[in-house]
Motif scaffolding. Structure first.
Motif, PDB file in Angstrom:
ATOM      1  N   GLY A 197      37.549  37.325  35.827  1.00  0.00           N
ATOM      2  CA  GLY A 197      37.804  36.104  37.143  1.00  0.00           C
ATOM      3  C   GLY A 197      37.152  36.693  38.424  1.00  0.00           C
ATOM      4  N   THR A 198      37.799  36.011  39.573  1.00  0.00           N
ATOM      5  CA  THR A 198      36.969  36.898  40.603  1.00  0.00           C
ATOM      6  C   THR A 198      37.920  37.821  41.073  1.00  0.00           C
ATOM      7  OG1 THR A 198      39.268  35.381  41.872  1.00  0.00           O
ATOM      8  CG2 THR A 198      37.055  33.899  41.663  1.00  0.00           C
ATOM      9  N   ALA A 214      44.664  31.472  37.021  1.00  0.00           N
ATOM     10  CA  ALA A 214      42.772  31.858  37.605  1.00  0.00           C
ATOM     11  C   ALA A 214      42.168  32.671  36.679  1.00  0.00           C
ATOM     12  CB  ALA A 214      43.335  31.600  38.605  1.00  0.00           C
ATOM     13  N   LEU A 215      42.569  33.639  35.345  1.00  0.00           N
ATOM     14  CA  LEU A 215      41.980  34.402  34.947  1.00  0.00           C
ATOM     15  C   LEU A 215      41.627  33.980  33.488  1.00  0.00           C
ATOM     16  CD1 LEU A 215      43.990  37.416  35.457  1.00  0.00           C
ATOM     17  CD2 LEU A 215      41.829  36.894  36.586  1.00  0.00           C
ATOM     18  N   GLU A 216      40.032  33.677  33.340  1.00  0.00           N
ATOM     19  CA  GLU A 216      39.691  33.284  31.777  1.00  0.00           C
ATOM     20  C   GLU A 216      39.584  34.137  30.813  1.00  0.00           C
ATOM     21  OE1 GLU A 216      35.523  32.204  29.668  1.00  0.00           O
ATOM     22  OE2 GLU A 216      35.604  32.500  31.585  1.00  0.00           O
ATOM     23  N   LYS A 218      39.494  35.387  26.923  1.00  0.00           N
ATOM     24  CA  LYS A 218      39.025  35.621  25.071  1.00  0.00           C
ATOM     25  C   LYS A 218      39.465  36.783  24.705  1.00  0.00           C
ATOM     26  CE  LYS A 218      34.696  33.211  27.070  1.00  0.00           C
ATOM     27  NZ  LYS A 218      33.381  33.135  27.370  1.00  0.00           N
ATOM     28  N   GLY A 219      39.512  36.499  23.076  1.00  0.00           N
ATOM     29  CA  GLY A 219      40.515  37.213  22.034  1.00  0.00           C
ATOM     30  C   GLY A 219      41.507  37.446  22.075  1.00  0.00           C
ATOM     31  N   GLY A 220      42.643  36.771  22.736  1.00  0.00           N
ATOM     32  CA  GLY A 220      43.508  36.568  22.728  1.00  0.00           C
ATOM     33  C   GLY A 220      44.662  35.898  24.115  1.00  0.00           C
ATOM     34  N   GLU A 221      45.410  36.500  24.308  1.00  0.00           N
ATOM     35  CA  GLU A 221      45.908  35.755  25.272  1.00  0.00           C
ATOM     36  C   GLU A 221      46.301  36.864  26.195  1.00  0.00           C
ATOM     37  OE1 GLU A 221      50.157  35.954  24.516  1.00  0.00           O
ATOM     38  OE2 GLU A 221      49.990  33.934  23.184  1.00  0.00           O
ATOM     39  N   LEU A 222      46.606  36.643  27.791  1.00  0.00           N
ATOM     40  CA  LEU A 222      46.779  37.611  28.938  1.00  0.00           C
ATOM     41  C   LEU A 222      47.456  38.375  28.340  1.00  0.00           C
ATOM     42  CD1 LEU A 222      45.444  38.107  31.798  1.00  0.00           C
ATOM     43  CD2 LEU A 222      47.187  36.761  32.786  1.00  0.00           C
ATOM     44  N   PRO A 223      47.003  40.237  28.584  1.00  0.00           N
ATOM     45  CA  PRO A 223      48.289  40.640  28.485  1.00  0.00           C
ATOM     46  C   PRO A 223      49.195  41.157  29.643  1.00  0.00           C
ATOM     47  CG  PRO A 223      46.151  42.142  28.193  1.00  0.00           C
ATOM     48  CD  PRO A 223      46.195  40.478  28.847  1.00  0.00           C
ATOM     49  N   ALA A 224      50.371  41.500  28.973  1.00  0.00           N
ATOM     50  CA  ALA A 224      51.150  41.630  29.236  1.00  0.00           C
ATOM     51  C   ALA A 224      51.077  43.669  30.074  1.00  0.00           C
ATOM     52  CB  ALA A 224      52.655  41.252  29.076  1.00  0.00           C
ATOM     53  N   LEU A 225      51.512  43.309  31.851  1.00  0.00           N
ATOM     54  CA  LEU A 225      51.422  44.790  32.720  1.00  0.00           C
ATOM     55  C   LEU A 225      52.792  45.112  32.099  1.00  0.00           C
ATOM     56  CD1 LEU A 225      47.663  44.134  34.384  1.00  0.00           C
ATOM     57  CD2 LEU A 225      48.356  44.818  32.521  1.00  0.00           C
TER      58      LEU A 225
END
Length: 228
Positions: A197-198, A214-216, A218-225
């Protein structure tokens, strides 16, 4: 190598930008919600001032806060004050931080922050810079993550990626802004997830200021931080 003198100068510049933006508000605006849940703009300004004094405590060898309860109570106490009082407090507490920084002669020593976190004294100016830049955005007074200095965005992204590196609850993830890459989460030679992403969107997600839509990914879901 951390350049504390450089970072102290950046803190002063960021503080002046924050004060300029805050001075354009009024008392009614201070009572309105900030971008931080449960906090008004007055809470944000109170926290910025009290954080400066807390870091003075660290630089001078005292506990950062006497307790979490006292820290929270001080912010609640100071939040409803009029704008002029907030501006004076932010400026005066910033001057105390500057003076404490100028008096340091051992920037290599280990210091203790909140919740048992330790660091070296030389990194405290950058931590203060982060407080000012991110909370300036939280204030909702004109600054967005796209407006902060590019140097800060890159360094804070690296800092936060390192903070989550090795965290068992975060999958191995490679971050990219299209030019630079950082690894975070569980350590491996081949991260399973890639997030692109930007610079502003990556920083916003890592810092808990944006959901990451807005992030792209790949390989799974956006991790929960984990919370910061």
């Amino acid at each position: 190598m951390t350049d504390h003198a450089h970072d102290l100068a950046r803190v002063q510049e960021a503080t002046e930008r924050l004060l300029s933006a805050a001075s354009a508000l009024d008392n009614a605006a201070l009572a309105e919600p900030s971008r931080l849940p449960g906090w008004t703009r007055g809470h944000v300004l109170a926290h910025i001032a009290r954080n400066a004094d807390a870091l003075v405590n660290v630089l001078e060898g005292r506990p950062m806060y006497l307790s979490a309860e006292i820290r929270d109570a001080d912010i609640e106490r100071d939040a409803p004050r009029p704008l002029e009082t907030h501006i004076t407090d932010v400026r005066d507490s910033a001057a105390r931080f500057d003076a404490a920084g100028a008096a340091q002669d051992d920037w290599d020593r280990e210091v203790e922050l909140r919740n048992g976190i330790t660091d070296i004294a030389a990194r405290l100016p950058f931590r203060r810079w982060a407080e000012i830049e991110l909370h300036h955005v939280d204030l909702g007074a004109g600054q967005e993550l796209e407006d902060v200095p590019a140097e800060f965005t890159e360094r804070e992204t690296e800092f936060l990626a390192q903070r989550f590196l090795g965290h068992a609850d975060v999958p191995a993830t490679r971050l990219s802004d299209g030019t630079r890459t950082w690894d975070t989460g569980r350590e491996t030679d081949d991260p399973e997830i890639t997030v692109t992403g930007t610079p502003a969107d990556l920083l916003g997600w890592l810092a808990g200021r944006r959901e990451g839509t807005a992030l792209e990914v790949k390989g799974g879901e956006l991790p929960a931080l984990p919370p910061l």
